[in-house]
Design an enzyme around this catalytic site. Structure first.
Site, mmCIF file in Angstrom:
data_model
loop_
_atom_site.group_PDB
_atom_site.id
_atom_site.type_symbol
_atom_site.label_atom_id
_atom_site.label_comp_id
_atom_site.label_asym_id
_atom_site.label_seq_id
_atom_site.Cartn_x
_atom_site.Cartn_y
_atom_site.Cartn_z
ATOM 1 N N GLY A 257 3.075 6.821 8.103
ATOM 2 C CA GLY A 257 4.454 7.023 7.663
ATOM 3 C C GLY A 257 5.368 5.907 8.114
ATOM 4 C CG ASN A 258 6.087 4.269 12.137
ATOM 5 O OD1 ASN A 258 5.532 5.035 12.911
ATOM 6 N ND2 ASN A 258 7.384 3.990 12.204
ATOM 7 C CB SER A 259 3.048 1.970 6.114
ATOM 8 O OG SER A 259 1.834 1.833 6.779
ATOM 9 C CG HIS B 253 -0.452 0.322 2.504
ATOM 10 N ND1 HIS B 253 -0.037 -0.630 3.402
ATOM 11 C CD2 HIS B 253 -0.253 1.513 3.118
ATOM 12 C CE1 HIS B 253 0.378 -0.053 4.509
ATOM 13 N NE2 HIS B 253 0.265 1.253 4.358
ATOM 14 C CG LEU C 124 -4.662 -27.740 3.262
ATOM 15 C CD1 LEU C 124 -3.357 -28.528 3.210
ATOM 16 C CD2 LEU C 124 -4.969 -27.330 4.707
ATOM 17 C CB VAL D 125 -9.598 -27.062 3.386
ATOM 18 C CG1 VAL D 125 -8.899 -28.394 3.248
ATOM 19 C CG2 VAL D 125 -8.728 -26.058 4.131
ATOM 20 C CG ASP E 251 0.274 -4.051 2.867
ATOM 21 O OD1 ASP E 251 0.226 -3.537 1.737
ATOM 22 O OD2 ASP E 251 0.362 -3.395 3.914
#
Length: 510
Positions: free
Chosen positions: A249-251, A140, A306, A308, A170
């Site tokens: 801003g930490n993303s 993002h 898997l 399922v 992400d």
């Protein structure tokens, strides 16, 4: 007694002076803020001495980790076209952090975006993971970019190449052309413990190279953020939860242990205001590392399934709704309950049946769906896993060969992808009524537009009408494939947006 008092008197005086200075300073900076809760500041100040007790060793660890981490964390600036790329779409900043102006979750009209071309539309963080310039960040952070600028902690700036992205986790991978860069080593995120100290390093709120400390407050946390956004077809959420302060801003920034080793990529916060309220979430390093290894080696993410359909037994609400709808009596508990199978299911072929409860993957406990998704999502098609499950209260095991969504058991490269997979969209014929209403002679409707895909980058979202590709009219999925199959040049797309406006934009065929 008097001698003892004399010895303690200097410390008491220092304490009084320190306390007075702290309160005076706070009152000075807040004298204009009549609504400030002064009792809060007083309590915080009085607790400082307690917080400092026996903290020398931890403080030293923080300094060492910060010195290691800060040079390897970068600012990423996302530049987009001045004309809005998307109409009536939720802003990514608002989605992940909330609208600071009180309109969290609102759909906003972006046709008249006023960001100048020389100003970034958004900023986030990234982590250098190799000396030759590979950088990991969030999907993002880079979504929709026409240009990505990377700024190092020493203020040197580079234009980055986007190597690849994965909306399902992400995660994104960028590359700048430089050598000898500081970088972080991946740690084994499976070894982290709830309660251990961690640091979050990034560039929140425009403040470069910010370091915050906290603890791991939970592991394997699923918060539904990737699924609810709608662009992740098969989201994997098994976040590390931390109370280290994380803000917009930490993303894409680093979550590290006290050795400065990378244990996670900071991705989101859970907040009612859009700012830090106590909990941040990071993609575990083991999962992030697998994603970028796939992108570097194959150009795309290799995802094993898997096969399922399941219920998370730890989710009481999900169980209650299923029981009500299906008239069943499944009990909440631990593990993942199998309710069905997809096409070409490896699990079904291995003997797993509806009603079985999956409790382990390769001897790793599965207490909820987040555990299952990360255990399987970190594997590739063709990998074999040992599934432990309960049937009628008895424990059993089965060896399952994982498959991709088309039933294949081998890895693929970009060259193996279909046209739709390469450009990130599918197309449906336009019905005659819509053609008449818009006065069109040709057109297809864009569907399942993938965030970060080439179609999305030029501003097309679900239900926009594509009239022509490379000057040729299109009326079906086959028309699009015929024009773009084995094509490697620049692509011109003429399309109609939701307001009837016609645009022509282009991209280079991947």
């Amino acid at each position: 007694m008097k001698s003892t008092l004399k010895k303690l008197l200097p410390f008491a005086v220092v304490g009084v002076i320190s306390g007075a200075t702290t309160v005076g300073t706070l009152q000075y900076f807040n004298h204009d803020s009549d609504n400030t809760d002064q009792s809060y500041f007083t309590k915080s100040a009085s607790n400082v001495s307690f917080a400092g007790m026996n903290s020398a060793a931890v403080g030293d660890d923080f300094v060492k980790a910060a010195k290691t981490t800060v040079p390897a964390v970068v600012t990423i600036k996302n530049y987009q076209s001045r004309t809005a790329n998307r109409a009536s779409e939720q802003d990514l900043f608002d989605f992940f952090f909330g609208d600071p102006f009180g309109g969290r979750g609102q759909q906003r009209q972006r046709q008249q975006q006023q960001t100048p071309d020389n100003m970034p539309s958004g900023m986030g963080s990234g982590v250098i993971i190799s000396p030759d310039g590979y950088i990991i960040s969030n999907n993002h952070v880079v979504a929709g970019a026409n240009k990505l600028e990377v700024v190092l902690s020493n203020k040197k700036s580079y234009i980055a190449t986007l190597v690849g992205t994965d909306p399902n986790t992400d995660i994104s991978l960028l590359k700048i052309e430089e050598k000898g860069l500081p970088y972080l080593n991946f740690a084994n995120s499976d070894n982290i413990e709830v309660g251990q100290w961690v640091l979050a390093v990034g560039n929140p709120l425009g403040l470069n190279s910010t370091v915050t400390a906290g603890i791991v407050s939970a592991k394997g946390r699923g918060i539904g953020i990737l699924k609810s956004e709608g662009k992740a077809a098969n989201p994997i959420e098994s976040f590390i939860q931390t109370d280290a302060a994380i803000n917009p801003g930490n993303s894409g920034g680093a979550l590290v242990n006290t050795n400065g080793d990378l244990i996670g990529i900071n991705s989101a916060i859970q907040s009612t205001t859009g700012y830090y309220q106590g909990y941040g979430f990071a993609v575990p390093s083991n999962l992030a590392r697998k994603i970028i290894e796939d992108i570097k080696k194959f150009g795309i993410v290799q995802r094993g399934f898997l096969g399922v359909q399941s219920l998370d037994l730890s989710n009481d609400m999900q169980i209650a709704l299923y029981n009500r709808e299906k008239k069943t009596n499944i009990k909440p508990g631990s593990g993942v309950y199998v309710i069905g199978f997809g096409d070409n299911s490896g699990a079904e072929d291995a003997g797993i049946k509806t009603g079985d409860i999956i409790t382990k993957i390769d001897n790793t406990p599965v207490t909820d769906y987040a555990d299952l998704s990360v255990a399987i999502g970190s594997k590739r098609p063709g990998d074999k896993v040992v599934v432990t499950y309960l049937r009628n209260g008895k424990e059993n095991t089965a060896t399952v060969t994982l498959r991709d969504q088309k039933g294949g058991t081998s890895t693929r490269t970009k060259a193996d992808l279909s046209v739709s997979e390469k450009i990130g969209a599918e197309f449906e014929p336009l019905n005659e009524r819509v053609k008449t209403n818009f006065g069109l002679n040709s057109g297809v409707v864009a569907k399942n537009v993938a965030e970060g895909g080439e179609i999305a980058k030029i501003g097309i979202v679900d239900n926009y009408i594509i009239m022509e590709i490379n000057g040729k009219p299109v009326n079906s999925q086959k028309d699009v494939e015929k024009i773009l199959d084995k094509y490697s040049g620049n692509v011109s797309v003429k399309f109609v947006d939701g307001y009837g406006q016609i645009y022509t934009r282009g991209f280079k065929m991947p």
